[in-house]
Design a protein around this motif. Structure first.
Motif, PDB file in Angstrom:
ATOM      1  N   THR A 243     -10.245   1.912  -1.224  1.00  0.00           N
ATOM      2  CA  THR A 243     -11.104   1.267  -2.209  1.00  0.00           C
ATOM      3  C   THR A 243     -12.581   1.413  -1.844  1.00  0.00           C
ATOM      4  O   THR A 243     -12.980   1.152  -0.710  1.00  0.00           O
ATOM      5  N   GLY A 244     -13.383   1.846  -2.826  1.00  0.00           N
ATOM      6  CA  GLY A 244     -14.827   1.954  -2.661  1.00  0.00           C
ATOM      7  C   GLY A 244     -15.543   0.936  -3.520  1.00  0.00           C
ATOM      8  O   GLY A 244     -14.933  -0.003  -4.034  1.00  0.00           O
ATOM      9  N   LYS A 245     -16.841   1.131  -3.723  1.00  0.00           N
ATOM     10  CA  LYS A 245     -17.643   0.166  -4.476  1.00  0.00           C
ATOM     11  C   LYS A 245     -17.282   0.142  -5.957  1.00  0.00           C
ATOM     12  O   LYS A 245     -17.239  -0.922  -6.574  1.00  0.00           O
ATOM     13  N   SER A 246     -17.050   1.300  -6.542  1.00  0.00           N
ATOM     14  CA  SER A 246     -16.752   1.354  -7.975  1.00  0.00           C
ATOM     15  C   SER A 246     -15.438   2.057  -8.296  1.00  0.00           C
ATOM     16  O   SER A 246     -14.947   1.977  -9.415  1.00  0.00           O
ATOM     17  N   THR A 247     -14.878   2.720  -7.306  1.00  0.00           N
ATOM     18  CA  THR A 247     -13.667   3.526  -7.508  1.00  0.00           C
ATOM     19  C   THR A 247     -12.658   3.216  -6.424  1.00  0.00           C
ATOM     20  O   THR A 247     -13.012   2.856  -5.306  1.00  0.00           O
ATOM     21  N   ARG A 248     -11.391   3.363  -6.764  1.00  0.00           N
ATOM     22  CA  ARG A 248     -10.360   3.276  -5.742  1.00  0.00           C
ATOM     23  C   ARG A 248      -9.366   4.419  -5.946  1.00  0.00           C
ATOM     24  O   ARG A 248      -9.282   5.002  -7.030  1.00  0.00           O
ATOM     25  N   PHE A 249      -8.642   4.744  -4.889  1.00  0.00           N
ATOM     26  CA  PHE A 249      -7.606   5.766  -4.949  1.00  0.00           C
ATOM     27  C   PHE A 249      -6.272   5.128  -4.583  1.00  0.00           C
ATOM     28  O   PHE A 249      -6.108   4.627  -3.466  1.00  0.00           O
ATOM     29  N   ASP A 250      -5.362   5.101  -5.544  1.00  0.00           N
ATOM     30  CA  ASP A 250      -4.029   4.557  -5.330  1.00  0.00           C
ATOM     31  C   ASP A 250      -3.116   5.675  -4.841  1.00  0.00           C
ATOM     32  O   ASP A 250      -3.100   6.764  -5.426  1.00  0.00           O
ATOM     33  N   VAL A 251      -2.358   5.407  -3.795  1.00  0.00           N
ATOM     34  CA  VAL A 251      -1.485   6.428  -3.216  1.00  0.00           C
ATOM     35  C   VAL A 251      -0.022   6.056  -3.446  1.00  0.00           C
ATOM     36  O   VAL A 251       0.418   4.956  -3.099  1.00  0.00           O
ATOM     37  N   TYR A 252       0.701   6.992  -4.054  1.00  0.00           N
ATOM     38  CA  TYR A 252       2.134   6.812  -4.320  1.00  0.00           C
ATOM     39  C   TYR A 252       2.924   7.796  -3.463  1.00  0.00           C
ATOM     40  O   TYR A 252       2.506   8.941  -3.265  1.00  0.00           O
ATOM     41  N   LEU A 253       4.062   7.348  -2.967  1.00  0.00           N
ATOM     42  CA  LEU A 253       4.916   8.222  -2.173  1.00  0.00           C
ATOM     43  C   LEU A 253       5.783   9.077  -3.078  1.00  0.00           C
ATOM     44  O   LEU A 253       6.200   8.636  -4.150  1.00  0.00           O
ATOM     45  N   PRO A 254       6.058  10.299  -2.676  1.00  0.00           N
ATOM     46  CA  PRO A 254       6.970  11.145  -3.450  1.00  0.00           C
ATOM     47  C   PRO A 254       8.339  10.497  -3.537  1.00  0.00           C
ATOM     48  O   PRO A 254       8.737   9.712  -2.661  1.00  0.00           O
ATOM     49  N   VAL A 255       9.092  10.833  -4.566  1.00  0.00           N
ATOM     50  CA  VAL A 255      10.415  10.243  -4.783  1.00  0.00           C
ATOM     51  C   VAL A 255      11.317  10.497  -3.598  1.00  0.00           C
ATOM     52  O   VAL A 255      12.057   9.598  -3.154  1.00  0.00           O
ATOM     53  N   HIS A 256      11.250  11.707  -3.018  1.00  0.00           N
ATOM     54  CA  HIS A 256      12.161  12.027  -1.916  1.00  0.00           C
ATOM     55  C   HIS A 256      11.876  11.178  -0.687  1.00  0.00           C
ATOM     56  O   HIS A 256      12.794  10.832   0.072  1.00  0.00           O
ATOM     57  N   GLN A 257      10.594  10.810  -0.460  1.00  0.00           N
ATOM     58  CA  GLN A 257      10.267   9.950   0.674  1.00  0.00           C
ATOM     59  C   GLN A 257      10.798   8.534   0.459  1.00  0.00           C
ATOM     60  O   GLN A 257      11.277   7.906   1.389  1.00  0.00           O
ATOM     61  N   VAL A 258      10.682   8.042  -0.783  1.00  0.00           N
ATOM     62  CA  VAL A 258      11.174   6.699  -1.082  1.00  0.00           C
ATOM     63  C   VAL A 258      12.685   6.644  -0.884  1.00  0.00           C
ATOM     64  O   VAL A 258      13.234   5.719  -0.283  1.00  0.00           O
TER      65      VAL A 258
END
Length: 262
Positions: A243-258
């Protein structure tokens, strides 16, 4: 080349060619099957082609949207710094291959390529694809940035369909998504060029399909760019965030990792 199926867009803008438009620019317009105009329109957005390339314009206004990877914000980020958060989000030190499935004006693809990464960029809107292809072709002619531009492979078409077609032969380490989110209500808060862009592209995208396809094909992670206070893509909670001041980056795991972790 015909337009991809199932475009969620407004009317596709036509191209007006000035007397100085090069043959290369005329070829691009034909490549993306864009309609042409005998003169500038009285209203709405249109593409203007001249010796400097292709620009997105609005009738009666002076503003233009033209992709220039060698100057402006792109040059500043390349020479003065910037992109640190996106670099962390994609774990750039591991030198991953990245598929940017929402290419748009190519800015994030260029930042990723400037970090030394090989990037495949996808764009389905014909007018935006024309702007991006024009910007990349001009970048290849500039000695200072041509090596960066060479690391970007451009694909025109529906990202969900292309990802599924390419996956059997090649899978990326990272899939990057920056879906268009609704324009803010206060028009003063939206930069003129983004107002043009919103008007042409609209905001509706296949969020569920896009995220599912990305998680199915990515080897390591899916990175989604959002406004800092924006909602999760498709309402799905990410594994973690940057998370930054105005933007954030959401990270999702690949299906195979889950599945492997279950």
């Amino acid at each position: 080349m015909s337009a991809p199926k199932d475009l969620h867009t407004h009317a596709i803008p036509a191209v007006y060619f000035s007397d100085t438009a090069t043959e290369n620019v005329r070829r691009l317009a034909q490549q993306f099957d864009l309609p042409t105009l005998p003169c500038p329109p009285d209203s709405g957005e249109y593409l203007f082609a001249d010796a400097e390339g292709v620009s997105l314009c609005r009738a009666g206004e002076k503003g233009r949207v033209r992709i220039d990877f060698g100057g402006g914000a792109a040059q500043y980020r390349r020479t003065k710094g910037g992109g640190e958060l996106i670099a962390k989000a994609v774990n750039h030190t591991a030198k991953p291959t990245v598929w940017d499935c929402t290419g748009g004006l190519g800015r994030d693809s260029f930042v990723l390529a400037s970090l030394g990464l090989n990037v495949h960029t996808f764009e389905q809107h014909p007018a935006v694809a024309c702007l991006l292809a024009d910007g990349l072709e001009r970048a290849l002619q500039e000695p200072e940035i041509q090596d960066i531009a060479r690391r970007i492979t451009f694909h025109y078409g529906n990202a969900v369909e292309l990802v599924r077609e390419l996956a059997p032969q090649s899978r990326p380490d990272i899939v990057y998504l920056d879906p268009m989110y609704p324009e803010r209500q206060k028009s003063a808060a939206v930069k003129k060029e983004m107002a043009y862009f919103h008007s042409v592209v609209g905001a509706a995208q296949e969020e569920a399909e896009l995220l599912a396809a990305a998680r199915a094909v990515a080897k390591k992670r899916v990175v989604v760019k959002r406004p800092r206070l924006g909602e999760f893509l498709n309402g799905e909670k990410p594994a973690y965030q940057y998370t930054g001041k105005s933007t954030r980056f959401d990270v999702y795991l690949p299906v195979h990792q889950v599945k492997d972790g279950e």
